[in-house]
Design a protein around this motif. Structure first.
Motif, PDB file in Angstrom:
ATOM      1  N   PRO A 354       2.001   9.200  39.442  1.00  0.00           N
ATOM      2  CA  PRO A 354       1.427   9.052  40.785  1.00  0.00           C
ATOM      3  C   PRO A 354       0.816   7.668  40.962  1.00  0.00           C
ATOM      4  N   GLY A 355       0.983   7.092  42.142  1.00  0.00           N
ATOM      5  CA  GLY A 355       0.370   5.798  42.401  1.00  0.00           C
ATOM      6  C   GLY A 355      -1.131   5.834  42.212  1.00  0.00           C
ATOM      7  N   GLU A 356      -1.745   6.974  42.522  1.00  0.00           N
ATOM      8  CA  GLU A 356      -3.203   7.094  42.394  1.00  0.00           C
ATOM      9  C   GLU A 356      -3.681   6.966  40.952  1.00  0.00           C
ATOM     10  N   SER A 357      -2.769   7.128  39.991  1.00  0.00           N
ATOM     11  CA  SER A 357      -3.134   6.915  38.587  1.00  0.00           C
ATOM     12  C   SER A 357      -3.506   5.465  38.317  1.00  0.00           C
ATOM     13  N   PHE A 358      -3.070   4.575  39.222  1.00  0.00           N
ATOM     14  CA  PHE A 358      -3.280   3.145  39.038  1.00  0.00           C
ATOM     15  C   PHE A 358      -4.246   2.572  40.069  1.00  0.00           C
ATOM     16  N   GLY A 359      -4.959   3.455  40.785  1.00  0.00           N
ATOM     17  CA  GLY A 359      -5.931   2.986  41.762  1.00  0.00           C
ATOM     18  C   GLY A 359      -5.608   3.449  43.167  1.00  0.00           C
ATOM     19  N   GLN A 360      -6.596   3.356  44.036  1.00  0.00           N
ATOM     20  CA  GLN A 360      -6.444   3.855  45.397  1.00  0.00           C
ATOM     21  C   GLN A 360      -5.519   2.996  46.252  1.00  0.00           C
ATOM     22  N   SER A 361      -5.327   1.738  45.885  1.00  0.00           N
ATOM     23  CA  SER A 361      -4.430   0.892  46.671  1.00  0.00           C
ATOM     24  C   SER A 361      -2.999   1.415  46.660  1.00  0.00           C
ATOM     25  N   ALA A 362      -2.642   2.174  45.623  1.00  0.00           N
ATOM     26  CA  ALA A 362      -1.281   2.694  45.491  1.00  0.00           C
ATOM     27  C   ALA A 362      -1.168   4.148  45.910  1.00  0.00           C
ATOM     28  N   ALA A 363      -2.155   4.661  46.628  1.00  0.00           N
ATOM     29  CA  ALA A 363      -2.063   6.039  47.121  1.00  0.00           C
ATOM     30  C   ALA A 363      -0.822   6.191  47.993  1.00  0.00           C
ATOM     31  N   GLY A 364      -0.161   7.340  47.859  1.00  0.00           N
ATOM     32  CA  GLY A 364       1.060   7.565  48.620  1.00  0.00           C
ATOM     33  C   GLY A 364       2.285   6.918  48.013  1.00  0.00           C
ATOM     34  N   HIS A 365       2.165   6.468  46.784  1.00  0.00           N
ATOM     35  CA  HIS A 365       3.280   5.848  46.072  1.00  0.00           C
ATOM     36  C   HIS A 365       3.459   6.542  44.724  1.00  0.00           C
ATOM     37  N   ILE A 366       4.580   6.290  44.095  1.00  0.00           N
ATOM     38  CA  ILE A 366       4.818   6.715  42.718  1.00  0.00           C
ATOM     39  C   ILE A 366       5.396   5.541  41.948  1.00  0.00           C
ATOM     40  N   ARG A 367       5.153   5.531  40.645  1.00  0.00           N
ATOM     41  CA  ARG A 367       5.764   4.504  39.795  1.00  0.00           C
ATOM     42  C   ARG A 367       6.857   5.137  38.953  1.00  0.00           C
ATOM     43  N   VAL A 368       8.012   4.480  38.935  1.00  0.00           N
ATOM     44  CA  VAL A 368       9.157   4.916  38.149  1.00  0.00           C
ATOM     45  C   VAL A 368       9.390   3.899  37.038  1.00  0.00           C
ATOM     46  N   ALA A 369       9.424   4.367  35.803  1.00  0.00           N
ATOM     47  CA  ALA A 369       9.755   3.505  34.667  1.00  0.00           C
ATOM     48  C   ALA A 369      11.262   3.546  34.434  1.00  0.00           C
ATOM     49  N   LEU A 370      11.854   2.380  34.253  1.00  0.00           N
ATOM     50  CA  LEU A 370      13.317   2.272  34.098  1.00  0.00           C
ATOM     51  C   LEU A 370      13.703   2.436  32.632  1.00  0.00           C
ATOM     52  N   THR A 371      13.264   3.531  32.035  1.00  0.00           N
ATOM     53  CA  THR A 371      13.297   3.645  30.582  1.00  0.00           C
ATOM     54  C   THR A 371      14.181   4.777  30.069  1.00  0.00           C
ATOM     55  N   VAL A 372      15.149   5.191  30.876  1.00  0.00           N
ATOM     56  CA  VAL A 372      16.182   6.106  30.385  1.00  0.00           C
ATOM     57  C   VAL A 372      17.540   5.470  30.670  1.00  0.00           C
ATOM     58  N   ASP A 373      18.586   6.026  30.113  1.00  0.00           N
ATOM     59  CA  ASP A 373      19.904   5.422  30.270  1.00  0.00           C
ATOM     60  C   ASP A 373      20.307   5.372  31.739  1.00  0.00           C
ATOM     61  N   ASP A 374      21.215   4.465  32.064  1.00  0.00           N
ATOM     62  CA  ASP A 374      21.571   4.159  33.445  1.00  0.00           C
ATOM     63  C   ASP A 374      21.959   5.392  34.256  1.00  0.00           C
ATOM     64  N   ASP A 375      22.870   6.188  33.733  1.00  0.00           N
ATOM     65  CA  ASP A 375      23.379   7.327  34.500  1.00  0.00           C
ATOM     66  C   ASP A 375      22.280   8.362  34.732  1.00  0.00           C
ATOM     67  N   SER A 376      21.482   8.632  33.706  1.00  0.00           N
ATOM     68  CA  SER A 376      20.382   9.595  33.865  1.00  0.00           C
ATOM     69  C   SER A 376      19.373   9.091  34.886  1.00  0.00           C
ATOM     70  N   LEU A 377      19.132   7.794  34.869  1.00  0.00           N
ATOM     71  CA  LEU A 377      18.179   7.202  35.802  1.00  0.00           C
ATOM     72  C   LEU A 377      18.674   7.336  37.237  1.00  0.00           C
ATOM     73  N   VAL A 378      19.929   6.995  37.481  1.00  0.00           N
ATOM     74  CA  VAL A 378      20.470   7.064  38.843  1.00  0.00           C
ATOM     75  C   VAL A 378      20.476   8.510  39.333  1.00  0.00           C
ATOM     76  N   ARG A 379      20.857   9.451  38.467  1.00  0.00           N
ATOM     77  CA  ARG A 379      20.845  10.865  38.872  1.00  0.00           C
ATOM     78  C   ARG A 379      19.425  11.299  39.240  1.00  0.00           C
ATOM     79  N   ALA A 380      18.456  10.866  38.449  1.00  0.00           N
ATOM     80  CA  ALA A 380      17.070  11.251  38.722  1.00  0.00           C
ATOM     81  C   ALA A 380      16.588  10.664  40.044  1.00  0.00           C
ATOM     82  N   ILE A 381      16.929   9.406  40.311  1.00  0.00           N
ATOM     83  CA  ILE A 381      16.520   8.766  41.558  1.00  0.00           C
ATOM     84  C   ILE A 381      17.180   9.456  42.754  1.00  0.00           C
ATOM     85  N   ARG A 382      18.461   9.806  42.618  1.00  0.00           N
ATOM     86  CA  ARG A 382      19.162  10.499  43.706  1.00  0.00           C
ATOM     87  C   ARG A 382      18.496  11.850  43.987  1.00  0.00           C
ATOM     88  N   CYS A 383      18.157  12.549  42.924  1.00  0.00           N
ATOM     89  CA  CYS A 383      17.499  13.849  43.076  1.00  0.00           C
ATOM     90  C   CYS A 383      16.111  13.675  43.681  1.00  0.00           C
TER      91      CYS A 383
END
Length: 395
Positions: A354-383
């Motif tokens: 959650p963006g709120e994990s990093f402070g109130q300025s990022a409320a309403g946001h989420i952070r995604v780490a690009l730390t899985v293989d390409d295909d798994s990452l794209v499937r997760a983003i699509r979902c």
């Protein structure tokens, strides 16, 4: 039991560090659930085997006793040479202290510049440990709010005003930035430098992502006029060489500061194991090729995620020029970042921060780490985007 110190009981104000989604995801994995983890900045590759071979050879060769507290001379010299070449600032071994990772460097840097009760500014959104690190050094942590509409770049005017209001002693910045991926441009850093000089602030510059720049260029504020004598730079092998578990980092600072920081290290960590330092030296001497190989997956994964996001309207990306993350705006769903992340984990078994994990300025946001293989990452983003659209349509 006697009472514990306020220093440690107040590290996480409110009793939470905001990482409950991450802890839940790990618990699900431990229970055998299939979860796509896009949470922390942990490479999906391991430390290069050649670096591990060097570490093992050093240990087997006997470098397992006490090492010099400020760091072995060849490693300090190699880091100094690296910093000089990359920043143009003349740097010697006497400007370098080796630390047990970047986190220990952040803590030591704040202990070096703060007296108990002094105010330390930091930019919001922030890496999760920043305010706790300041409190651990008996400082008062004050955030400098930023806006998504301005790519979370800090305002020099806000820094000046807060520094004056709170009689601040220091400012902590991070570029390339975790969690936003923003790379501070030269004009932003020049304005920050001017504010630091005007308000007589120490600047602590966390530059552990300096090898992960996708657009533009990294500029160390230590290279700006008048800043070398008031800047402490935090560096690390964690992100550049996938050596997160080796706990090897450094501080680059004026020589008098390094002398006192060495005194601090003598009374806290007592240095870093010699065989780990030898492995770090081996890795740095291998040049920029291995660093580029470690960073390359995040560059093309970023491109693929941005390509996928362009097909959807429910989620948008904050402009990101560096680091292994993307900050996504999910405000069209009507949910907070925390509520969205909890619901996504429950319904789709995809874990994001959650963006709120990093402070109130990022409320309403989420952070995604690009730390899985390409295909798994794209499937997760699509979902993720499809899931967001369901909420956005209902909002």
């Amino acid at each position: 039991m006697p009472q514990l110190s306020t220093r440690i009981t107040s590290l996480n104000e409110g009793g939470s560090d905001g990482w409950e989604v991450f802890y839940r995801a790990r618990a699900l994995v431990a229970a055998g659930e299939q979860v796509t983890e896009l949470t922390i900045g942990e490479h999906d590759i391991r430390t290069d085997s050649a670096v591990l071979d060097a570490m093992n050879a050093s240990a087997q060769g006997g470098h397992t006793g006490y090492a010099m507290v400020p760091g072995i001379a060849p490693l300090r010299a190699e880091i100094a040479s690296r910093v000089t070449a990359r920043t143009g600032v003349p740097t010697g071994a006497a400007n370098v202290l080796i630390t047990p990772g970047g986190q220990a460097a952040l803590f030591a840097a704040h202990l070096a510049v703060l007296d108990p009760g002094d105010t330390a500014l930091y930019i919001d959104p922030f890496y999760a440990t920043y305010p706790g690190t300041i409190r651990a050094a008996s400082g008062v942590a004050v955030p400098v709010r930023t806006r998504a509409a301005n790519a979370f770049l800090p305002s020099a005017q806000a820094i000046e005003e807060l520094a004056f209001e709170h009689e601040a002693r220091s400012l902590l910045i991070n570029t390339p930035n975790n969690p936003t991926g923003t790379v501070y441009p030269a004009d932003c850093l020049q304005a920050i430098a001017a504010a630091c000089q005007h308000r007589d602030l120490w600047l602590i510059s966390d530059e552990v992502y300096d090898t992960q720049v996708w657009e533009g260029a990294h500029l160390s504020p230590r290279a700006l006029p008048g800043m070398a004598e008031r800047t402490l730079v935090v560096g690390s092998m964690s992100k550049s060489h996938a050596m997160t578990g080796s706990r090897i980092g450094w501080i680059v600072a004026p020589e008098p500061a390094i002398e006192r920081l060495t005194d601090l290290a003598t009374n806290t960590t007592y240095g870093v194991p010699g065989f780990i330092q030898d492995a770090a030296l081996f890795a740095l001497r291998a040049g920029e090729g291995p660093e580029a190989a470690v960073s390359a997956p995040f560059l093309h994964r970023r491109a693929r995620v941005l390509e996928e996001l362009a097909r959807h309207e429910s989620v948008t990306a904050i402009p990101s020029q560096g680091a292994m993350y993307l900050m996504l705006d999910i405000r069209r769903t009507g949910l907070s970042g925390r509520a969205f992340a909890e619901a996504l984990l429950d319904a789709r078994r995809i874990a994001v921060m959650p963006g709120e994990s990093f402070g109130q300025s990022a409320a309403g946001h989420i952070r995604v780490a690009l730390t899985v293989d390409d295909d798994s990452l794209v499937r997760a983003i699509r979902c993720l985007c499809t899931f967001a659209r369901e909420y956005a349509d209902a909002a």
